[in-house]
Design an enzyme around this catalytic site. Structure first.
Site, short mmCIF file in Angstrom:
data_model
loop_
_atom_site.label_atom_id
_atom_site.label_comp_id
_atom_site.label_asym_id
_atom_site.label_seq_id
_atom_site.Cartn_x
_atom_site.Cartn_y
_atom_site.Cartn_z
N TYR A 127 0.81 -1.23 0.01
CA TYR A 127 0.14 0.01 -0.10
C TYR A 127 0.90 1.15 -0.07
CZ TYR A 127 -4.04 -2.93 0.71
OH TYR A 127 -4.92 -3.92 0.67
N HIS B 188 -11.32 -16.44 4.99
CA HIS B 188 -10.57 -15.61 4.61
C HIS B 188 -9.11 -15.64 5.29
CE1 HIS B 188 -13.78 -13.70 2.57
NE2 HIS B 188 -12.93 -13.07 1.75
N HIS C 261 -17.14 -5.17 -12.87
CA HIS C 261 -15.89 -5.92 -12.93
C HIS C 261 -15.54 -6.35 -14.48
CE1 HIS C 261 -15.03 -6.39 -8.77
NE2 HIS C 261 -16.03 -7.26 -8.57
N HIS D 128 -23.14 -5.37 -10.53
CA HIS D 128 -22.04 -5.55 -9.74
C HIS D 128 -20.92 -6.16 -10.42
CE1 HIS D 128 -19.22 -6.02 -6.05
NE2 HIS D 128 -18.96 -7.09 -6.71
N GLU D 129 -21.28 -7.70 -11.09
CA GLU D 129 -20.30 -8.40 -11.83
C GLU D 129 -19.99 -7.76 -13.14
OE1 GLU D 129 -18.84 -10.48 -10.10
OE2 GLU D 129 -20.15 -10.73 -8.42
N GLU E 59 -13.41 -3.81 -6.04
CA GLU E 59 -14.72 -3.97 -5.25
C GLU E 59 -15.04 -2.74 -5.20
OE1 GLU E 59 -16.80 -6.46 -4.01
OE2 GLU E 59 -15.52 -7.50 -5.53
#
Length: 687
Positions: free
Chosen positions: A258, A545, A420, A416-417, A444
């Site tokens: 980052y 995760h 992408h 949303h998809e 996202e």
């Protein structure tokens, strides 16, 4: 929430910078020949694109037709990809990236070098991959028995009531008679409830406190204890990989991506700005839960037990909207019935989503998309249905996998998809290493920013799916904002604390992992376990995760950033007024800005992208747009909470005792069983 799928062979780079200077944590070699470095990168781009295509195609074939025949080639391709990654890192580490003259080549080399897992010796690298695979398998195979009964045991009396259709509970026997099955054939045949969909559905829809407690506790029994020792070894290996690559530990390796030497402080500063809004929401929700479950379940000024919030990890509270709806007499926004009335199909939903983006001047999807995508559940095939967008890394083939149903939720997911996919199309001409978001949060964030314009009362009216003629617009708006807050605002402290915990483990070691997890849950979320926990429980293992080696801070950043992106799109579209009523549909100016955000991929740092997006006003992520979006709801919440003695939560010694004392497992199990038994009794007597 959908996902973006693209096989990447490196860590993504950059978020924003507080300090322009970037510390070079990773190892670098001594080769300063820029020509050789450029030739290596050209070869890498060609080979990485081909490898990405083969791996992605093998994965696609498996998840759209789950068979052992398709699993084997997928595993073979993944193994080859792993070897390619390690070989590429070893070649790249020979160069001194800081001495390469071309800035884009220097950036590409840096991306490869930061993929530090390749620095492990071969045997330990293989061990790490095997550990992660084993943890995933344990997690995905976790099953529990149904709450409602233990069959085949005639010696335990049953208490039947008007709850018979929902199941029955035990009342006249000590709790130790109500035990999970041993792992026999009877267990495997009957105890087959998995997290998705059965357990998640119970947590979302059941309002029987003892049932919520049962599934919450038993899922953790089938995950954490089995994963704990493996995770401890995983920590050793990833830390060793990070140290070999020049980092202090694996947490520092994560944060280096980052480009902010003060990253932890920077992110905590962002989090602190949304805490007042979260505490207002928390206080209101706690009061409504107290009204539903009473003082046997929670205190009116204390933390909230984790099993009452509609989700296994208390990360998303939208499933308890029925308990906390501000204006029950006004409808919640759901256009599913209107979609059904108008004869919507999955194909029409995707065509509508494509038109949303082309109306802004963005690119249509190529013909290959319509030929290759799985837009509905196929008949007679076992498939993995989680919605996801796929980039096959050849600049031609893009697909979506979604078992679409005609519902408003899937309409939003479809948009949303498709966002992408639009991102893939926009940065398609970039080298393979740059075909990703500007940082791990950007994909996202941009996709969610687009859906903020779709799941929107104004937009739904414009496309003819919503008419609000007979209801108070203010009440409908507050209900809508409450739904959004339960999903977005409630998520922020959880998304923030997951990697705070993980970084602590990497730094401090594996002692008291579970205690530290609940300390952070309490500090940031105001959430406590409903039953005592020990180190043997390893509750972080209940979150996929964590055990699957996926960073999580990007989801916190994405949730903040989506509102910042959305606000800038609204400004470009010339939209004023309340932010939650903005719709950028058909705005070419908003489309141009969105294209400017997406086209560079990760060839530019996120700070550069944010500076462009905000017209030079800032290069940093800011939660101000999120706060503005929810301002009407926050004002309403403040009124509702004005009689509350405390906005937030008090922590008592009893709360801390649930996880702070080292208790032997037998004592803890007895106490846990006693509490659950009392809950079962109370449910029968007072429900």
């Amino acid at each position: 929430m959908g996902t973006k799928v693209a096989t990447t062979l490196c860590l993504c780079f950059a978020f924003y910078t507080r300090h322009v200077k970037t510390q070079e944590y990773y190892r670098m070699g001594t080769n300063t020949n820029s020509g050789e470095a450029m030739q290596f990168l050209r070869e890498y781009d060609r080979e990485a694109s081909g490898m990405c295509y083969r791996v992605t195609m093998a994965q696609w074939k498996f998840v759209t037709n789950i068979t052992e025949h398709n699993r084997r080639p997928m595993m073979d391709e993944l193994a080859l990809s792993s070897k390619f990654e390690r070989l590429s890192w070893r070649k790249a580490v020979a160069y001194d990236a800081s001495r390469v003259s071309d800035p884009l080549a220097r950036r590409q080399l840096t991306k490869i070098l930061q993929s530090s897992r390749a620095s492990l010796p071969d045997d330990k690298f293989s061990e790490l991959q095997q550990l992660i695979a084993e943890m995933k398998e344990i997690y995905n195979s976790a099953k529990i028995c149904p709450y409602r009964q233990k069959p085949f045991d005639p010696h335990i009396p049953r208490v039947y009531s008007d709850l018979t259709n929902q199941g029955y509970t035990l009342a006249n026997q000590p709790y130790q008679h109500y035990q999970p099955y041993t792992e026999t054939s009877e267990y495997s045949q009957y105890c087959n409830m998995q997290l998705d969909p059965e357990i998640s559905r119970i947590l979302a829809h059941s309002r029987i406190e003892s049932e919520l407690l049962y599934v919450w506790k038993n899922f953790r029994e089938q995950t954490g204890p089995k994963l704990r020792n493996r995770y401890m070894r995983y920590v050793q290996l990833v830390n060793q990989a990070a140290v070999n690559a020049g980092f202090r530990d694996a947490g520092e390796q994560m944060r280096a991506a980052y480009e902010d030497q003060s990253f932890r402080a920077s992110v905590e500063e962002v989090y602190n700005q949304v805490v007042p809004l979260y505490k207002q929401l928390f206080t209101y929700v706690r009061r409504r839960l107290f009204q539903r479950y009473g003082d046997a379940a929670l205190r009116p000024d204390g933390p909230i037990p984790a099993h009452l919030l509609g989700n296994m990890w208390a990360q998303n509270w939208k499933s308890i909207m029925d308990l906390v709806m501000p204006f029950p007499q006004s409808p919640n926004v759901d256009v599913t019935s209107e979609m059904l009335r108008k004869g919507f199909t999955p194909l029409r939903m995707f065509q509508m989503a494509e038109e949303f983006y082309t109306s802004m001047g963005l690119k249509p999807v190529p013909p290959e998309f319509w030929r290759g995508s799985m837009l509905a559940r196929p008949q007679q095939l076992s498939v993995q249905c989680t919605a996801s967008a796929w980039d096959f890394c050849n600049r031609i083939d893009y697909r979506i996998k979604q078992c679409t149903e005609v519902t408003m939720q899937d309409l939003v997911s479809t948009h949303h998809e498709m966002a992408h996919i639009q991102y893939y199309l926009q940065y398609a001409d970039q080298p393979q290493l740059f075909r990703d978001g500007a940082n791990p949060a950007f994909h996202e964030a941009v996709a969610n920013a687009a859906t903020l314009s779709v799941y929107n009362l104004v937009h739904l009216q414009r496309v003819g799916l919503y008419q609000n003629k007979s209801n108070d617009p203010y009440e409908v708006s507050i209900n809508f904002l409450m739904t959004m807050a339960l999903e977005k605002v409630a998520y922020l402290p959880f998304a923030f604390m997951v990697d705070q915990w993980r970084w602590w483990v990497f730094e401090e070691g594996v002692e008291n992992m579970n205690k530290r997890w609940w300390q952070m849950k309490l500090r940031y979320q105001g959430v406590i376990p409903p039953v005592p926990r020990t180190e043997g429980d390893f509750d972080p293992g209940s979150k996929y995760h964590i055990i699957s080696d996926q960073e999580y801070i990007k989801y916190f950043l994405a949730t903040i950033l989506e509102f910042q992106v959305f606000e800038q799109l609204c400004h470009a579209a010339g939209q004023g007024g309340l932010l939650h009523e903005c719709d950028v549909y058909r705005s070419r100016d908003a489309g141009r800005l969105l294209s400017d955000i997406m086209q560079p991929g990760s060839s530019k740092s996120a700070s550069d992208i944010i500076r462009t997006m905000t017209r030079g006003k800032t290069n940093r992520i800011s939660p101000e747009a999120l706060v503005r979006y929810f301002r009407p709801l926050e004002l309403w919440l403040r009124v509702q909470n004005r009689e509350e003695p405390l906005v937030g939560w008090n922590t008592s010694p009893r709360d801390l005792a649930l996880f702070s004392h080292s208790t032997d497992s037998a004592t803890t199990q007895l106490l846990s069983h006693s509490l659950l038994y009392l809950s079962l009794i109370a449910n029968v007597m007072f429900y």
